[in-house]
Design a protein around this motif. Sequence first.
Motif, PDB file in Angstrom:
ATOM      1  N   ALA A  30     -41.599  -7.726 -23.492  1.00  0.00           N
ATOM      2  CA  ALA A  30     -42.606  -6.927 -22.792  1.00  0.00           C
ATOM      3  C   ALA A  30     -44.002  -7.503 -22.990  1.00  0.00           C
ATOM      4  O   ALA A  30     -44.830  -7.480 -22.066  1.00  0.00           O
ATOM      5  CB  ALA A  30     -42.556  -5.483 -23.272  1.00  0.00           C
ATOM      6  N   ILE A  71     -44.322 -10.583 -20.789  1.00  0.00           N
ATOM      7  CA  ILE A  71     -44.485 -10.185 -19.392  1.00  0.00           C
ATOM      8  C   ILE A  71     -45.903  -9.686 -19.140  1.00  0.00           C
ATOM      9  O   ILE A  71     -46.518 -10.019 -18.108  1.00  0.00           O
ATOM     10  CB  ILE A  71     -43.443  -9.107 -19.021  1.00  0.00           C
ATOM     11  CG1 ILE A  71     -42.045  -9.744 -18.949  1.00  0.00           C
ATOM     12  CG2 ILE A  71     -43.799  -8.446 -17.689  1.00  0.00           C
ATOM     13  CD1 ILE A  71     -40.927  -8.746 -18.769  1.00  0.00           C
ATOM     14  N   ALA A  72     -46.445  -8.907 -20.058  1.00  0.00           N
ATOM     15  CA  ALA A  72     -47.822  -8.414 -19.898  1.00  0.00           C
ATOM     16  C   ALA A  72     -48.799  -9.579 -19.796  1.00  0.00           C
ATOM     17  O   ALA A  72     -49.752  -9.544 -19.000  1.00  0.00           O
ATOM     18  CB  ALA A  72     -48.188  -7.496 -21.051  1.00  0.00           C
ATOM     19  N   GLN A 100     -48.417 -11.265 -16.358  1.00  0.00           N
ATOM     20  CA  GLN A 100     -49.050 -10.443 -15.323  1.00  0.00           C
ATOM     21  C   GLN A 100     -50.573 -10.604 -15.358  1.00  0.00           C
ATOM     22  O   GLN A 100     -51.228 -10.695 -14.311  1.00  0.00           O
ATOM     23  CB  GLN A 100     -48.655  -8.980 -15.513  1.00  0.00           C
ATOM     24  CG  GLN A 100     -47.190  -8.715 -15.201  1.00  0.00           C
ATOM     25  CD  GLN A 100     -46.743  -7.317 -15.583  1.00  0.00           C
ATOM     26  OE1 GLN A 100     -47.333  -6.677 -16.480  1.00  0.00           O
ATOM     27  NE2 GLN A 100     -45.698  -6.825 -14.950  1.00  0.00           N
ATOM     28  N   ARG A 104     -34.341 -12.974 -15.379  1.00  0.00           N
ATOM     29  CA  ARG A 104     -34.353 -12.038 -14.244  1.00  0.00           C
ATOM     30  C   ARG A 104     -35.422 -10.958 -14.454  1.00  0.00           C
ATOM     31  O   ARG A 104     -36.146 -10.609 -13.510  1.00  0.00           O
ATOM     32  CB  ARG A 104     -32.971 -11.392 -14.101  1.00  0.00           C
ATOM     33  CG  ARG A 104     -32.812 -10.507 -12.871  1.00  0.00           C
ATOM     34  CD  ARG A 104     -31.382  -9.996 -12.742  1.00  0.00           C
ATOM     35  NE  ARG A 104     -30.444 -11.093 -12.516  1.00  0.00           N
ATOM     36  CZ  ARG A 104     -29.571 -11.552 -13.431  1.00  0.00           C
ATOM     37  NH1 ARG A 104     -29.526 -11.010 -14.637  1.00  0.00           N
ATOM     38  NH2 ARG A 104     -28.765 -12.530 -13.122  1.00  0.00           N
ATOM     39  N   ARG A 105     -35.548 -10.488 -15.665  1.00  0.00           N
ATOM     40  CA  ARG A 105     -36.545  -9.452 -15.953  1.00  0.00           C
ATOM     41  C   ARG A 105     -37.962  -9.985 -15.756  1.00  0.00           C
ATOM     42  O   ARG A 105     -38.810  -9.316 -15.168  1.00  0.00           O
ATOM     43  CB  ARG A 105     -36.358  -8.951 -17.383  1.00  0.00           C
ATOM     44  CG  ARG A 105     -37.311  -7.842 -17.783  1.00  0.00           C
ATOM     45  CD  ARG A 105     -37.023  -7.369 -19.195  1.00  0.00           C
ATOM     46  NE  ARG A 105     -38.089  -6.515 -19.699  1.00  0.00           N
ATOM     47  CZ  ARG A 105     -38.195  -6.117 -20.964  1.00  0.00           C
ATOM     48  NH1 ARG A 105     -37.282  -6.497 -21.858  1.00  0.00           N
ATOM     49  NH2 ARG A 105     -39.195  -5.348 -21.345  1.00  0.00           N
ATOM     50  N   VAL A 106     -38.203 -11.203 -16.232  1.00  0.00           N
ATOM     51  CA  VAL A 106     -39.527 -11.797 -16.054  1.00  0.00           C
ATOM     52  C   VAL A 106     -39.832 -11.995 -14.575  1.00  0.00           C
ATOM     53  O   VAL A 106     -40.910 -11.621 -14.088  1.00  0.00           O
ATOM     54  CB  VAL A 106     -39.616 -13.136 -16.815  1.00  0.00           C
ATOM     55  CG1 VAL A 106     -40.863 -13.908 -16.398  1.00  0.00           C
ATOM     56  CG2 VAL A 106     -39.631 -12.895 -18.319  1.00  0.00           C
ATOM     57  N   CYS A 107     -38.910 -12.584 -13.850  1.00  0.00           N
ATOM     58  CA  CYS A 107     -39.149 -12.883 -12.430  1.00  0.00           C
ATOM     59  C   CYS A 107     -39.380 -11.611 -11.617  1.00  0.00           C
ATOM     60  O   CYS A 107     -40.190 -11.607 -10.682  1.00  0.00           O
ATOM     61  CB  CYS A 107     -37.971 -13.675 -11.858  1.00  0.00           C
ATOM     62  SG  CYS A 107     -37.806 -15.344 -12.542  1.00  0.00           S
ATOM     63  N   ALA A 108     -38.679 -10.542 -11.978  1.00  0.00           N
ATOM     64  CA  ALA A 108     -38.829  -9.275 -11.253  1.00  0.00           C
ATOM     65  C   ALA A 108     -40.133  -8.579 -11.586  1.00  0.00           C
ATOM     66  O   ALA A 108     -40.558  -7.675 -10.856  1.00  0.00           O
ATOM     67  CB  ALA A 108     -37.649  -8.358 -11.564  1.00  0.00           C
ATOM     68  N   SER A 109     -40.787  -8.992 -12.662  1.00  0.00           N
ATOM     69  CA  SER A 109     -41.989  -8.299 -13.137  1.00  0.00           C
ATOM     70  C   SER A 109     -43.287  -8.926 -12.662  1.00  0.00           C
ATOM     71  O   SER A 109     -44.364  -8.368 -12.904  1.00  0.00           O
ATOM     72  CB  SER A 109     -41.993  -8.267 -14.680  1.00  0.00           C
ATOM     73  OG  SER A 109     -40.864  -7.584 -15.176  1.00  0.00           O
ATOM     74  N   VAL A 110     -43.210 -10.073 -12.001  1.00  0.00           N
ATOM     75  CA  VAL A 110     -44.419 -10.780 -11.563  1.00  0.00           C
ATOM     76  C   VAL A 110     -44.315 -11.130 -10.090  1.00  0.00           C
ATOM     77  O   VAL A 110     -43.224 -11.145  -9.505  1.00  0.00           O
ATOM     78  CB  VAL A 110     -44.652 -12.052 -12.405  1.00  0.00           C
ATOM     79  CG1 VAL A 110     -44.872 -11.696 -13.874  1.00  0.00           C
ATOM     80  CG2 VAL A 110     -43.491 -13.029 -12.266  1.00  0.00           C
ATOM     81  N   ASP A 111     -45.464 -11.427  -9.499  1.00  0.00           N
ATOM     82  CA  ASP A 111     -45.482 -11.722  -8.063  1.00  0.00           C
ATOM     83  C   ASP A 111     -45.848 -13.177  -7.775  1.00  0.00           C
ATOM     84  O   ASP A 111     -46.300 -13.502  -6.676  1.00  0.00           O
ATOM     85  CB  ASP A 111     -46.454 -10.784  -7.344  1.00  0.00           C
ATOM     86  CG  ASP A 111     -47.886 -10.908  -7.851  1.00  0.00           C
ATOM     87  OD1 ASP A 111     -48.125 -11.699  -8.786  1.00  0.00           O
ATOM     88  OD2 ASP A 111     -48.765 -10.211  -7.309  1.00  0.00           O
TER      89      ASP A 111
END
Length: 279
Positions: free
Chosen positions: A167, A170-171, A174, A196-203
Amino acid sequence: MTTHPDDPAGKRAQFRKLHDRIFVMPNVWDAGSARILAPMGFSALATTSAGYAYSAGLQDLARLITREAIIENARAIVAATDLPVSADLQNGFGPAPEDCAETIRQAIAIGLAGGSIEDVTEDAAAPVFEIGLAADRVRAAAEVAKGAGFVLTARADGLLWGQTELADIIARLQAYAEAGADVLFAPGLTDADAIRRVCASVDKPVNVLMGLSGAALRIDELAAAGARRISTGGSLMRAAMGELQRAAAAIRGQGDFSYAARAMPGAAIDALMSDRRGD
């Protein structure tokens, strides 16, 4: 698509376009390794600070490798290939945002298509920059990069320095995306669920490092997890050094010279080293 070797803007546009779908960007450590990999069908190459450091007999630490040395190494690699080249620019060679900005200026000046900036301090007591300062460093680099179309990758390196909370990584990613990074990178991800979690959390497109111990995912698995770019870091250099050590050990221990059967023929290497890019 090919570009003229003296068309850095074209290479940057080409490199940016590659991120529309997944591709592999192997890391080379000098002009010779670039010339070996360039004709093998890859769309871009990257430098590796680890590979350069090991070839110079150094540890892969920013405090031991100068900005000048990394830029000169990248310059030689850019000159050796028509492919876009992205550079491992360590932590920007200084703690201040302006240090990162200056590193990007110099990277642009030698024709690089892109480059990465890490958020590590190399201080064991506080191994990564505070997130606000880290984002400011990315912002300063991005302000320089965007004017030239340079593809800026922001790295959250905490997983390599003892941080375990995804987390938090990821923060940071972002925050770096908000600061203007074009590509995001968290080396140390080794399983598909975390990727997958990282890729889904950023644009923004995510780069994934393969070649680390325990990271054995295939390209199709990485694509399914959402990755857009795969790099190899220093692992190809380490593979070459491993073969060197094994060959020498066989000579020293058994008088065995069979490694020569696995070596590239000199004529094949000579052909790759011949500069025919202008033909």
